[in-house]
Enzyme design. Structure first.
Site, short mmCIF file in Angstrom:
data_model
loop_
_atom_site.label_atom_id
_atom_site.label_comp_id
_atom_site.label_asym_id
_atom_site.label_seq_id
_atom_site.Cartn_x
_atom_site.Cartn_y
_atom_site.Cartn_z
N CYS A 168 73.40 22.38 37.74
CA CYS A 168 73.38 21.45 38.53
C CYS A 168 73.24 21.46 39.76
CB CYS A 168 73.18 20.14 37.62
SG CYS A 168 72.87 18.38 38.36
N CYS B 179 74.54 15.65 32.07
CA CYS B 179 73.48 14.83 33.32
C CYS B 179 72.08 14.08 32.43
CB CYS B 179 73.14 15.74 34.55
SG CYS B 179 73.79 16.99 34.84
#
Length: 374
Positions: free
Chosen positions: A103, A202
């Site tokens: 990410c 996340c």
């Protein structure tokens, strides 16, 4: 002191305390500060887990308090294509990936940086990560250092950054310890001052990992066996287990040979037979590795390491540094030999290398070099 008033910084506002204080500190330093809130995951019906709306509201409240504009961007498509699909494919292959590292590589320091650059005309981006930057006086490339707070240091998650990305990124809280960050937030009356740190991946948030994974990958139950082939129990799917794992095997009360009552640990995954191999005792030789092979290498300086080198390595977050030797195989692969055998070295995770406080870079663990008793 250099004049920052002509420099525009776009801060990644997550709705957490670290990015909130980062924005405040940069404003204090005289920069033109604007916020950018990223939405990287489309909510499903699990509203109790999905905090995106709450995070956005907190980010907006902080920006209002600081008098800065908050932009919003949806990177959910990029996230799905570049992070989530890789995450699933790795689990399918029996490996244990780290999506937070991906990410950072694909979203926060690529898609975000490009958007800040091209659309918002930024000089810098800033994140609430606990790392520091160093600019050697001899004009050498900028370096990434561990955060000042050793307990919160996040350089492990940022090893894929290049020196160009480091030069364009500001990390104000990297120079502080966490209690100080919370104190500043409280003093400034920021709504995020007491907000707890997010712990989940996340896109999963705080929900139960096994439940989430089973939505996307069909689980294949199979046997848990001892190295000798004795069936100890059943697993619900190899993907739910990682090497060195103790919890969740549900064979805790089972005694081993000779009445051994030590706890059981995951030692290996036999993908062909869909079998989990478990051993007793944390010191079992099958849990130990002498080293590892790593690929998909990223070096902060961008130059591949071509000579044998002594340094330290982390094979998982918040681990003590392991003294080691890097032996280059070619530009894409290295062999790493530990000074002392190490447990729970897990293919799919990242090996990240350091010299002192400097993060050199790292790579993905392809395989572990098994411990052989002398």
């Amino acid at each position: 002191m250099s004049d920052n008033s002509q420099k525009k910084v776009i801060v990644g506002m997550s709705g957490g305390v670290d990015s909130s204080v980062s924005a405040y500190l940069l404003k204090q330093q005289g920069y033109q500060v604007e916020g950018l809130f990223m939405k990287n995951w489309e909510e499903d019906d699990d509203s109790e887990y999905c905090t995106a709306a709450e995070d956005l509201a907190d980010a907006q409240a902080v920006c209002d308090k600081l008098g800065i504009h908050l932009h919003k961007i949806n990177f959910a498509a990029e996230y799905w294509d570049n992070v989530f699909e890789y995450f699933l494919s790795e689990y399918k292959a029996g490996r244990t990936p780290n999506p937070d590292i991906l990410c950072n590589k694909e979203i926060k320091f690529k898609a975000f940086l490009e958007f800040a650059d091209e659309v918002l005309d930024a000089d810098y981006i800033a994140m609430g990560h606990y790392v520091r930057r160093s600019f050697p006086e001899n004009g050498e490339k900028p370096q990434m250092l561990r955060g000042l707070d050793g307990n919160k240091d996040q350089s492990y998650f940022l090893y894929t950054l290049s020196h160009e990305q480091v030069a364009r990124s500001l990390f104000p809280v990297g120079e502080l310890e966490k209690p100080e960050v919370r104190r500043i937030a409280e003093e400034q009356g920021l709504i995020t001052a007491k907000k707890k740190d997010s712990t989940g991946i996340c896109f999963i948030g705080e929900r139960k990992f096994t439940d989430f994974l089973s939505r996307y990958l069909p689980a294949q139950p199979g046997n848990i066996e001892s190295p000798e082939g004795e069936v100890l129990g059943q697993h619900q799917g190899l993907m739910y287990h990682t090497l060195g794992q103790r919890k969740g095997l549900h064979i805790g009360g089972r005694k081993g040979g000779g009445g051994n009552e030590e706890p059981w640990f995951v030692a290996e995954k036999d993908l062909k037979r869909n079998v989990l191999i478990a051993v007793q005792g944390q010191d079992h030789p099958m849990l130990k590795s002498e080293g590892l092979i790593a690929s998909q290498l990223h070096w902060v300086e961008r130059e591949p390491i071509r000579d044998v080198m002594k340094c330290t390595v982390k094979t998982r977050y918040r681990q003590q540094d392991i003294p080691c030797t890097i032996i280059p195989i070619d530009d894409e692969n290295i062999k790493v030999i530990f000074d002392e055998p190490e447990i729970a070295v897990t293919p799919g995770q990242s090996a990240v290398f350091y010299q002192g406080d400097v993060c050199l870079g790292g790579g993905i663990i392809e395989k572990r070099i098994k411990y052989t008793q002398a």
